[in-house]
Each structure stands twice: as structure tokens, then as C-alpha cells.
Design a protein around this motif. Structure first.
Motif, PDB file in Angstrom:
ATOM      1  N   UNK A 266      26.417  -9.861  35.832  1.00  0.00           N
ATOM      2  CA  UNK A 266      27.307 -10.378  36.871  1.00  0.00           C
ATOM      3  C   UNK A 266      27.992  -9.213  37.585  1.00  0.00           C
ATOM      4  N   UNK A 267      27.644  -8.996  38.831  1.00  0.00           N
ATOM      5  CA  UNK A 267      28.244  -7.902  39.590  1.00  0.00           C
ATOM      6  C   UNK A 267      29.349  -8.390  40.505  1.00  0.00           C
ATOM      7  N   UNK A 268      30.596  -8.215  40.094  1.00  0.00           N
ATOM      8  CA  UNK A 268      31.734  -8.601  40.934  1.00  0.00           C
ATOM      9  C   UNK A 268      32.133  -7.454  41.861  1.00  0.00           C
ATOM     10  N   UNK A 287      21.897  -5.495  39.689  1.00  0.00           N
ATOM     11  CA  UNK A 287      22.526  -6.706  39.153  1.00  0.00           C
ATOM     12  C   UNK A 287      21.618  -7.906  39.385  1.00  0.00           C
ATOM     13  N   UNK A 288      21.897  -8.995  38.683  1.00  0.00           N
ATOM     14  CA  UNK A 288      21.183 -10.245  38.923  1.00  0.00           C
ATOM     15  C   UNK A 288      21.875 -11.001  40.048  1.00  0.00           C
ATOM     16  N   UNK A 289      21.270 -12.113  40.467  1.00  0.00           N
ATOM     17  CA  UNK A 289      21.841 -12.893  41.567  1.00  0.00           C
ATOM     18  C   UNK A 289      22.711 -14.058  41.088  1.00  0.00           C
ATOM     19  N   UNK A 290      23.342 -13.911  39.912  1.00  0.00           N
ATOM     20  CA  UNK A 290      24.340 -14.908  39.506  1.00  0.00           C
ATOM     21  C   UNK A 290      25.531 -14.876  40.446  1.00  0.00           C
ATOM     22  N   UNK A 291      25.815 -13.692  40.982  1.00  0.00           N
ATOM     23  CA  UNK A 291      26.909 -13.492  41.938  1.00  0.00           C
ATOM     24  C   UNK A 291      26.325 -12.812  43.174  1.00  0.00           C
ATOM     25  N   UNK A 295      23.789  -5.607  45.411  1.00  0.00           N
ATOM     26  CA  UNK A 295      22.954  -5.077  44.331  1.00  0.00           C
ATOM     27  C   UNK A 295      22.222  -6.187  43.572  1.00  0.00           C
ATOM     28  N   UNK A 296      22.397  -7.433  43.998  1.00  0.00           N
ATOM     29  CA  UNK A 296      21.819  -8.581  43.283  1.00  0.00           C
ATOM     30  C   UNK A 296      20.344  -8.747  43.635  1.00  0.00           C
TER      31      UNK A 296
END
Length: 313
Positions: A266-268, A287-291, A295-296
Motif C-alpha cells: 500500500x503506497x500512501x 507498489x501495488x494498485x490497492x491505492x 508507483x502503483x
């Protein structure tokens, strides 16, 4: 795709339906929701959403949902707004006849306060789960939550999905050569082991401490000499202020690691924390695309779709 009525395209939020199951993609996770729907081969239907001038959210479901609904809505920043939207949609679905609401919350806010660290603190996670249950949510599905053990103690049936292997697989496809996978925190070794199995690397747990009063973070990694001239993947569940990640990257670079890849589920990236991580010496951020963020680049929709298909079948 059935929208119903004259609606501004900017107000459209997509939901999907197949057989006896419906899927609704809330405004916080509309892109991920669409990807999950596509992976499940679902048919889209409409949900109208708009924001009033005073900031309040409006929702209108344009078709009656099936008895079981998967509601996709992250609670990343602005978390209070996204959380309230989740509750509004859930209650609306319940009033329209949904008898089972499964909330897919890719990033679960307030999960870091899973207990009272200081006397008098409110346990925010317990409050959030209570609100979800009160709004009609029967089950919660989330991705790599900060405190999975705390979810098991709530009154909401909870499921957690780990996508550490998916993240590591993306690292491998990029051709990033990794000899060590380093991860901090309570779940550090768990994440490091999952990723290392994909990369054929050695897992390493980094010790980290956060002062409950100041928030200051300390990190330590034993036997720093082993990282010399080696590629290292650092993986954490959440990067928010970037304090832990940037200090860990700096330590690894001081240990002469040839490459350090800063990766998270999770990249906030609050307050320019991504720049602090890069300035600390990270060669890349992933990062993943949860957020949603720049960088997702790691899509988790296929893994989530598989899990949901099994859960709601």
C-alpha cells in the motif's frame, strides 16, 4: 452497460453483476473495481455518485442489486471521506434488498491502532469494524492488513489476502536481480519469506521500533556486511510518511548494497515521502494498485478476483 436516466459521465461509478452476485466499485477504487470485474467476466450496471458543494457525498443505485453484493471501496486518504462513502453505499445496498454484503477494502484505514498503546487511547480499528457491521457489512475482505490478528477478534467475518508474491513476481519480470528480501515490522519475516520464495533470495527481518509519543522510528539490520555488492528488495505493507522505509534504504546503502528496491503493498506516500526514499538511495519504488499512486504498477485484480470467486460461490 445500463446507466438509467440522464447522468453526467463524471458522476458515474461502475458496478457489475453476474448471476446471483453483484459487484459495486466505489469512487475510491473504481479502476481496481473495474479490473476485478473484467477478471471475473462480470456485466456492468450503474451507480451514480456526486459531491455536493459542501463536500457531502451523494449515491444513487440505478438498478436493484442481487442478494449478494461485493462492494469495492478502499479507505486510503482522504480516509474519513472514503470510509463514510463505504458506509453510505453499504446501507443503501441493504435497503435495496441485499442480504449479504462483502466489503472488499483493498487498504484498510485505522488498522495501525489495533490496541491502546498509551492509557486513554481509542482503539480506532475496533471502532471502524463496529461501524462497518452497523452499516450492514457482513464480511470484510482486505489486502495485507496491518494487524490481521486484530481482525479475527472483531464481530465482522474477515478475510485477508496477501499479494507479496504478486509484488515479487513483478520485480522478477523487471529483471531486477535480488539476493536478499528485507522487511521490517511485526510481519517482516512473513512478507520477506513470501517474496523470497518467488525470487530465490534470502529473507531477512529488519527490527523496527516506533516511539509511541514522538513517532520517531529506529531500524536495525544484523550482519550488514552480507549486503555488500548485492541487490536488495525491501518490502513493507504500508509506506505512509516513509520514515521506516527511508531509514532502512539508507542503512542498506551504507552497507554497500549495489541496488535497493523500495517496494510496498500500500503506497500512501504522504507529504513527499517518496522523494525522501529516493534521496535515501533507493534505486526504484514499486507498489501495488490497492491505492492509486504513480508507483502503483503491480495489478492485483486477478488474485483478488480468484479469491472472491471462491468466497461468493
Amino acid at each position: 452497460m445500463v446507466w438509467g436516466g440522464d447522468i453526467n459521465p463524471e458522476e458515474r461509478v461502475v458496478s457489475v453483476m453476474v448471476g446471483r452476485f453483484s459487484l459495486v466499485a466505489g469512487p475510491a477504487s473504481s479502476e481496481l473495481g473495474l479490473r476485478i470485474a473484467e477478471a471475473m467476466g462480470l456485466r456492468a450496471l450503474g451507480l451514480q455518485h456526486k459531491t455536493f458543494p459542501d463536500g457531502e457525498s451523494y449515491f444513487r443505485f440505478l438498478e436493484k442489486p442481487d442478494s449478494t453484493v461485493v462492494l469495492v471501496q478502499g479507505t486510503h486518504p482522504p480516509q474519513d471521506k472514503h470510509l463514510l462513502q463505504l458506509l453510505l453505499m453499504s446501507m443503501g445496498l441493504r435497503e435495496l434488498g441485499a442480504s449479504r454484503i462483502v466489503a472488499l477494502v483493498p487498504y484498510l484505514a485505522y488498522a495501525r491502532q489495533d490496541k491502546a498503546f498509551l492509557e486513554g487511547e481509542t482503539v480506532s480499528l475496533k471502532v471502524i469494524l463496529h461501524l462497518m457491521k452497523s452499516s450492514g457489512i457482513d464480511e470484510l475482505v482486505t489486502v495485507n492488513p496491518h494487524a490481521p490478528w486484530a481482525l479475527r477478534e472483531s464481530g465482522v467475518v474477515s478475510h485477508s489476502i496477501s499479494v507479496a508474491k504478486t509484488l515479487a513476481s513483478n520485480v522478477k519480470r523487471r529483471g531486477w536481480h535480488v539476493s536478499y528480501v528485507v522487511s521490517p515490522g511485526k510481519k517482516g519475516m512473513e512478507l520477506a519469506v513470501e517474496a523470497s520464495l518467488v525470487l530465490g533470495a534470502e529473507p531477512v527481518k529488519a527490527e523496527s521500533w516506533r516511539d509511541p509519543n514522538t513517532g520517531e522510528v529506529r531500524v536495525e539490520v544484523e550482519d550488514g556486511q552480507r549486503f555488500s555488492n548485492k541487490g536488495v528488495m525491501v518490502i513493507d505493507d504500508v509506506v505512509s510518511s516513509g520514515g521506516t522505509m527511508s531509514k532502512l534504504v539508507k542503512k542498506l546503502k551504507s552497507a554497500k548494497a549495489s541496488r535497493v528496491y523500495a517496494c510496498c503493498i500500500h503506497g500512501l506516500f504522504i507529504g513527499g515521502s517518496d522523494q525522501r526514499i529516493l534521496e535515501a538511495g533507493a534505486d526504484a519504488i514499486l507498489a501495488t494498485n490497492t491505492v492509486p499512486n504513480k508507483y502503483a504498477e503491480v495489478d492485483i485484480s486477478a488474485e483478488v478476483a480468484d479469491f472472491l470467486a471462491t468466497l461468493i460461490s
